[in-house]
Design a protein around this motif. Structure first.
Motif, short mmCIF file in Angstrom:
data_model
loop_
_atom_site.label_atom_id
_atom_site.label_comp_id
_atom_site.label_asym_id
_atom_site.label_seq_id
_atom_site.Cartn_x
_atom_site.Cartn_y
_atom_site.Cartn_z
N ARG A 173 0.84 -1.20 0.00
CA ARG A 173 0.00 0.00 0.00
C ARG A 173 0.87 1.25 0.00
O ARG A 173 2.07 1.17 0.20
CB ARG A 173 -0.91 0.01 1.22
N THR B 246 2.79 4.09 1.51
CA THR B 246 3.44 4.04 2.81
C THR B 246 3.08 5.23 3.69
O THR B 246 2.84 5.09 4.88
CB THR B 246 4.97 3.98 2.64
N LEU B 247 3.02 6.41 3.14
CA LEU B 247 2.85 7.59 3.97
C LEU B 247 1.58 8.36 3.60
O LEU B 247 1.63 9.46 3.06
CB LEU B 247 4.07 8.50 3.86
N ASP C 124 -1.31 8.61 8.49
CA ASP C 124 -0.26 7.80 9.09
C ASP C 124 0.79 8.60 9.85
O ASP C 124 1.75 8.03 10.37
CB ASP C 124 0.47 6.99 8.00
N ARG D 86 1.64 7.33 13.22
CA ARG D 86 2.34 6.04 13.14
C ARG D 86 3.78 6.21 12.67
O ARG D 86 4.65 5.47 13.08
CB ARG D 86 1.58 5.11 12.21
N VAL D 87 4.02 7.19 11.83
CA VAL D 87 5.39 7.47 11.40
C VAL D 87 6.21 7.87 12.62
O VAL D 87 7.35 7.43 12.80
CB VAL D 87 5.44 8.56 10.32
N LEU E 11 4.31 1.47 11.47
CA LEU E 11 3.71 2.34 10.45
C LEU E 11 2.26 1.97 10.18
O LEU E 11 1.41 2.83 9.95
CB LEU E 11 4.50 2.25 9.14
N ALA E 12 1.96 0.68 10.21
CA ALA E 12 0.61 0.21 9.92
C ALA E 12 -0.29 0.25 11.15
O ALA E 12 -1.50 0.05 11.05
CB ALA E 12 0.67 -1.21 9.36
N GLY E 13 0.29 0.47 12.35
CA GLY E 13 -0.51 0.48 13.57
C GLY E 13 -0.89 -0.91 14.02
O GLY E 13 -1.87 -1.09 14.74
#
Length: 93
Positions: A12, A14-15, A19, A22-23, A87-89
């Motif tokens: 997917r 990424t940013l 997000d 999450r970053v 990143l995805a949580g």
């Protein structure tokens, strides 16, 4: 040996804007890992030097055998997966 570059092409985007938090978590997780590794490396080098072994130069030119390379690859993969989970949580799932 797995392809270490496969993480460069996530499934997917990424940013995404949602997000950002999450970053931040990923950066903190990476910073913690880096600090632990740096600290342990400094302690190991100091302890070896105390016992008359200057390991810094040997580390620079060390070439791992296949078994150790596999362990290094596994650790690298676990680290990257942890960062991607942040990143995805999904960390802790």
């Amino acid at each position: 040996m797995s392809d270490p570059t496969r993480f460069n092409h996530p499934i997917r985007e990424t940013l995404a804007e949602a997000d950002v938090g999450r970053v931040g978590s990923a950066v903190l997780a990476l910073t913690r890992e880096l600090w632990v590794l740096s600290d342990r490396m400094a302690v190991m080098e100091a302890l070896l030097e105390r016992h008359g072994i200057d390991i810094g130069g040997e580390i620079e030119c060390f070439e791992p055998d296949a078994q150790m390379q596999a362990r290094l690859d596994q650790r690298g993969q676990a680290l990257v997966e942890g960062i991607l989970a942040a990143l995805a949580g999904t960390e802790g799932d």
